[in-house]
Design an enzyme around this catalytic site. Structure first.
Site, PDB file in Angstrom:
ATOM      1  N   LYS A 295       1.102  -1.055   0.339  1.00 17.97           N
ATOM      2  CA  LYS A 295       0.045  -0.154  -0.035  1.00 17.97           C
ATOM      3  C   LYS A 295       0.773   1.493   0.181  1.00 17.97           C
ATOM      4  CE  LYS A 295      -4.594  -2.666   0.722  1.00 17.97           C
ATOM      5  NZ  LYS A 295      -5.833  -1.552   1.568  1.00 17.97           N
ATOM      6  N   ARG A 330      -4.009 -10.423   4.642  1.00 24.52           N
ATOM      7  CA  ARG A 330      -4.240 -10.278   3.021  1.00 24.52           C
ATOM      8  C   ARG A 330      -2.976  -9.804   2.350  1.00 24.52           C
ATOM      9  NH1 ARG A 330      -6.041  -7.157  -1.025  1.00 24.52           N
ATOM     10  NH2 ARG A 330      -7.269  -7.680  -2.606  1.00 24.52           N
TER      11      ARG A 330
HETATM   12  N1  HH2 Z   1      -7.031  -3.296  -0.093  1.00 23.35           N
HETATM   13  C1  HH2 Z   1      -7.075  -3.508  -1.791  1.00 23.35           C
HETATM   14  C2  HH2 Z   1      -8.547  -4.607  -2.495  1.00 23.35           C
HETATM   15  N2  HH2 Z   1     -10.045  -5.118  -1.576  1.00 23.35           N
HETATM   16  N3  HH2 Z   1     -10.611  -5.865   0.930  1.00 23.35           N
HETATM   17  C3  HH2 Z   1      -9.715  -6.017   2.182  1.00 23.35           C
HETATM   18  N4  HH2 Z   1     -10.703  -6.340   2.818  1.00 23.35           N
HETATM   19  N5  HH2 Z   1      -8.432  -5.427   2.743  1.00 23.35           N
HETATM   20  C4  HH2 Z   1      -7.361  -4.476   2.011  1.00 23.35           C
HETATM   21  O1  HH2 Z   1      -7.200  -3.606   2.759  1.00 23.35           O
HETATM   22  C5  HH2 Z   1      -8.140  -4.618   0.637  1.00 23.35           C
HETATM   23  C6  HH2 Z   1      -9.454  -4.787   0.110  1.00 23.35           C
HETATM   24  C7  HH2 Z   1      -7.007  -2.364  -2.499  1.00 23.35           C
HETATM   25  O2  HH2 Z   1      -5.747  -3.646  -2.682  1.00 23.35           O
HETATM   26  P1  HH2 Z   1      -5.772  -4.429  -4.167  1.00 23.35           P
HETATM   27  O3  HH2 Z   1      -6.545  -5.961  -4.754  1.00 23.35           O
HETATM   28  O4  HH2 Z   1      -3.733  -5.201  -4.234  1.00 23.35           O
HETATM   29  O5  HH2 Z   1      -5.588  -3.675  -4.985  1.00 23.35           O
HETATM   30  P2  HH2 Z   1      -6.438  -3.354  -6.439  1.00 23.35           P
HETATM   31  O6  HH2 Z   1      -8.156  -2.921  -5.737  1.00 23.35           O
HETATM   32  O7  HH2 Z   1      -6.230  -1.675  -7.045  1.00 23.35           O
HETATM   33  O8  HH2 Z   1      -7.343  -3.784  -7.658  1.00 23.35           O
END
Ligand code: HH2
Length: 359
Positions: A295, A330
């Site tokens: 992040k 996660r």
């Molecule tokens: N962070 C992201 C997406 N989903 N769900 C939970 N429960 N907690 C989190 O911290 C969280 C989440 C964002 O990360 P990422 O999936 O890598 O990126 P993007 O939303 O750009 O696909």
């Protein structure tokens, strides 16, 4: 009436803390706590006290029953989440079937690649695979449910058929429903089941696990000017209200995990306050899921590294979560996180030396 909160302090697995309470039934114990109180919503006052005095303060303010129930929620062992016993840290591997995710944009847009990477994550020790078809990075535009489903369903079907515990990362009830039919066991909703009015009843009827995450605003605008009276207590109140909505809809507490939503409508200072105070969320009586992997707060702290160069910071933040009793991480880098977690857990479980080790 105001609200009162209890944050476990001095978390320690050592015998010196034996007189305290176990944190969520786990190996860490606490014998002191910070009491916070406020006339909600508004600024809070805080005082750190020995545990007995802190519990007495809560009982005096909120009543004996509320005090006993908070004590129970903080200390009772958690039930298995989606069939996974929480006697060790559980790792959720991230599979973004998207062209534009901030962390791994485009890497797994091809379903064959997404499935192969999911299999590799399982082999590396992932307990859950979190499949998403919509980026929620700051500024991202929403994706139509039909498009989202076209991305995630083949991947979920293939991984669930191999016995993986799959979660669907979505805000759309139709996508959640299709994903559950395709074999997903958990709904992971960054809007905590507020994004689609049908999602609460859908999860209740399906009897699946659910992750309730806090987000202020929507991805398109959430980082513009996030504001809180008190970020830790405001996030706590939100998660408590969403948990209560789940309970009223017939979703049992044991089916719910809570997540403070690092990076979702939060400044650097907000993220750091939440990470430091994570243990307060055990007061909700549910497992805590933490998403810090890659992040942007890591880059703010250390040299604007691009997402794939943020592994050291991701591990540091993950381990600080474990020191506060977080049960589920996660992550994008499964093998590396598993190694860090196993080393951390082994040191925590080692008996304290009573004499110099013999060589
Ligand atoms: N962070 C992201 C997406 N989903 N769900 C939970 N429960 N907690 C989190 O911290 C969280 C989440 C964002 O990360 P990422 O999936 O890598 O990126 P993007 O939303 O750009 O696909």
């Amino acid at each position: 009436m105001g609200s009162i909160y209890l944050r476990p302090l001095g978390l320690d697995a050592a015998a010196s803390a034996a007189e305290g309470l176990p944190l969520a039934g786990g190996p860490l114990r606490f014998a002191a706590a910070e009491v916070a109180w406020r006339s909600a919503p508004g600024p809070a006052e805080r005082e750190s006290l020995p545990l007995g005095e802190a519990l007495a303060r809560v009982a005096a303010e909120a009543g004996d029953e509320a005090g006993a129930s908070l004590r129970d929620r903080l200390s009772r062992a958690r039930s298995a989440f989606a069939g996974l016993a929480l006697d060790r840290t559980r790792i959720m591997g991230v599979i973004n079937v998207t062209p534009d995710s901030f962390s791994d944009g485009g890497d797994r847009f091809d379903p064959g690649r997404a499935v192969a990477d999911g299999q590799a994550m399982l082999a590396a020790g992932a307990d859950i695979l979190d499949v998403g078809g919509e980026s929620t990075r700051p500024g991202a535009a929403p994706v139509e449910p039909a498009e989202e489903q076209g991305r995630v369903l083949p991947v979920i079907r293939a991984l669930a058929a191999e016995g993986a515990v799959v979660s669907i990362d979505s805000r759309n009830a139709a996508t959640m429903a299709e994903a559950l039919t395709a074999g997903a066991a958990i709904v992971n909703d960054v809007s905590a089941l507020t994004g689609d009015p049908r999602s609460l009843s859908l999860v209740a009827e399906a009897g699946c696990g659910v992750v309730l995450m806090h987000m202020q605003g929507a991805p398109q605008t959430m980082q513009q000017a996030p504001r809180y009276d008190d970020v830790v207590l405001d996030v706590y109140d939100f998660l408590q209200a969403r948990l209560e909505a789940c309970l009223e809809a017939g979703i049992p507490r044991a089916a719910v995990a809570v997540d403070p939503g690092i990076g979702f409508g939060k400044s650097l200072a907000h993220n750091l306050a939440l990470l430091e105070s994570l243990a307060i969320f055990h007061g909700l009586g549910c497992p805590i899921l933490l998403g810090v992997s890659r992040k942007s707060f890591i880059a703010r702290l250390a040299g604007e590294a691009p997402p794939k160069a943020r592994l050291p910071g991701s591990l540091a933040a993950a381990l600080s979560g474990l020191a506060r009793g977080v049960q589920i991480l996660r992550v994008h880098d499964v093998a590396e996180t598993v190694q860090a977690v196993r080393v951390w857990e082994a040191i925590r479980a080692a008996p304290p030396a009573t004499e110099s080790p013999k060589t």
